[in-house]
Design a protein around this motif. Sequence first.
Motif, mmCIF file in Angstrom:
data_model
loop_
_atom_site.group_PDB
_atom_site.id
_atom_site.type_symbol
_atom_site.label_atom_id
_atom_site.label_comp_id
_atom_site.label_asym_id
_atom_site.label_seq_id
_atom_site.Cartn_x
_atom_site.Cartn_y
_atom_site.Cartn_z
ATOM 1 N N ALA A 175 0.841 -1.369 -0.019
ATOM 2 C CA ALA A 175 0.091 -0.076 -0.161
ATOM 3 C C ALA A 175 0.926 1.452 -0.080
ATOM 4 C CB ALA A 175 -0.786 0.062 1.095
ATOM 5 N N TRP A 176 1.989 1.121 0.627
ATOM 6 C CA TRP A 176 2.798 2.333 0.566
ATOM 7 C C TRP A 176 3.476 2.633 -0.726
ATOM 8 C CZ3 TRP A 176 7.718 3.912 -0.759
ATOM 9 C CH2 TRP A 176 8.257 5.091 -0.188
ATOM 10 N N ARG A 177 3.774 1.669 -1.594
ATOM 11 C CA ARG A 177 4.278 1.820 -2.892
ATOM 12 C C ARG A 177 3.217 2.368 -3.802
ATOM 13 N NH1 ARG A 177 8.820 2.459 -4.178
ATOM 14 N NH2 ARG A 177 9.517 0.846 -2.473
ATOM 15 N N THR A 178 2.061 2.061 -3.692
ATOM 16 C CA THR A 178 0.992 2.686 -4.312
ATOM 17 C C THR A 178 0.569 4.042 -4.044
ATOM 18 O OG1 THR A 178 0.178 0.294 -4.195
ATOM 19 C CG2 THR A 178 -1.440 2.137 -5.097
ATOM 20 N N ALA A 179 1.080 4.449 -2.736
ATOM 21 C CA ALA A 179 0.898 5.832 -2.389
ATOM 22 C C ALA A 179 1.928 6.750 -2.920
ATOM 23 C CB ALA A 179 0.786 5.700 -0.668
ATOM 24 N N GLU A 180 3.126 6.246 -3.011
ATOM 25 C CA GLU A 180 4.210 6.930 -3.743
ATOM 26 C C GLU A 180 4.036 6.972 -5.087
ATOM 27 O OE1 GLU A 180 9.088 6.882 -3.291
ATOM 28 O OE2 GLU A 180 8.079 5.006 -4.557
ATOM 29 N N THR A 181 3.255 6.019 -5.655
ATOM 30 C CA THR A 181 3.322 6.246 -7.337
ATOM 31 C C THR A 181 2.157 7.261 -7.577
ATOM 32 O OG1 THR A 181 3.776 3.871 -7.653
ATOM 33 C CG2 THR A 181 2.176 5.122 -9.324
ATOM 34 N N GLU A 182 1.100 7.031 -6.678
ATOM 35 C CA GLU A 182 0.058 8.189 -6.845
ATOM 36 C C GLU A 182 0.482 9.560 -6.696
ATOM 37 O OE1 GLU A 182 -3.326 4.998 -5.847
ATOM 38 O OE2 GLU A 182 -2.974 6.458 -4.494
ATOM 39 N N SER A 183 1.423 9.825 -5.377
ATOM 40 C CA SER A 183 1.930 11.156 -5.114
ATOM 41 C C SER A 183 2.568 11.786 -6.170
ATOM 42 C CB SER A 183 2.640 10.913 -3.940
ATOM 43 O OG SER A 183 3.415 12.078 -3.819
ATOM 44 N N ILE A 184 3.402 11.010 -6.926
ATOM 45 C CA ILE A 184 4.398 11.213 -8.061
ATOM 46 C C ILE A 184 3.654 11.542 -9.169
ATOM 47 C CG2 ILE A 184 6.120 10.506 -9.652
ATOM 48 C CD1 ILE A 184 7.608 9.368 -7.044
ATOM 49 N N ARG A 185 2.751 10.639 -9.555
ATOM 50 C CA ARG A 185 1.621 10.820 -10.576
ATOM 51 C C ARG A 185 0.748 12.252 -10.383
ATOM 52 N NH1 ARG A 185 -0.212 4.767 -12.746
ATOM 53 N NH2 ARG A 185 0.785 5.182 -14.913
#
Length: 328
Positions: free
Chosen positions: A53-63
């Motif tokens: 879930a952490w990795r997905t949150a990072e991806t969403e933050s950058i996108r």
Amino acid sequence: MGFDCRGSFANLSRMKFPRFFSLLIVATVFAFSLRAADKKLTVGFSQIGAESAWRTAETESIRGEATKRGVNLRFSDAQQKQENQIKAIRAFLAQGVDAIILAPVVETGWEPVLKEVKRAKIPVILVDRGINVSDESLYTTLIASDFVAEGRLAGEWLAKKLNGKGNIVELQGTPGAAPAIDRKKGFEQAIAKNPGLKIIKSQTGEFTRSKGKEVMEAFLKAEGKNVNAVYAHNDDMALGAIQAIEEAGLKPGTDIIVVSIDGVKGAFEAMVAGKLNCTVECNPLLGPAAFDAIEAVKVGRTVPKKTIVKDEVFDQSVAMDVIGSRKY
Ligand code: GYE
């Protein structure tokens, strides 16, 4: 009062030829920098995957930040494989991107491809995980948390909770990954101060919930009631371990103390439910800082080599009050 072109051309012709030319050059440079400044940036982002879930949150933050700033983002999901990240970086090079954001799955093996990127004078922003390179100029800046400190904070919290005595099993992150190496180091530093605390089992759960469950099942089969606590390098593995503990007929958070790292929503829900005892935050919302660094470099400003994101420790005593304000 109209624009008297005849007068101005007269002025121009009276102007010394070199002065006119230098003005022309200044005007041209100015026009170009205006155009350069408002040229849409194209940025390549090589992401590790979607293991937590952490990795997905990072991806969403950058996108999300790319969209907000009108940046053309080229996104690549490496499915946990370094060779896919290296391939993606070479593709970004061929596409002539303006900058590269890299979340490096492991610490080593980056020198050859980063040398190619450096020759092309493309800035490399490392997010959340560091790398080991002999030449630090192979990347522009690193934006990440202090993983050793996170491991130490988890160890100190557990040592207090167990009054310095007990058997611990450890769920490690991806082998060779900076957070796995450093969170183990920091935790062992804290445990070493308490001779009554022992790590009796330690194995990778690859930062995923399913592997965390599987490995915890094996730990319980091998050690049963001998286990007093589980330390997981991320919340997703801890949530998998909680499932395994319950399926073994034990009470997570009571019979076995559960400590982890990340601070994702699922961890707060498990703390409110009394199944997880403590999580050390690791902030994944790195989009704004990553694009601030790119924009600074693009206009020739220098950026710090490393930006350490501040983290906090959360346990059951504050989970209910805090859960509503969590952003990821
Ligand atoms: O803790 C974990 C993810 O690199 C800090 O990677 C990140 C870690 C994070 O798989 O959930």
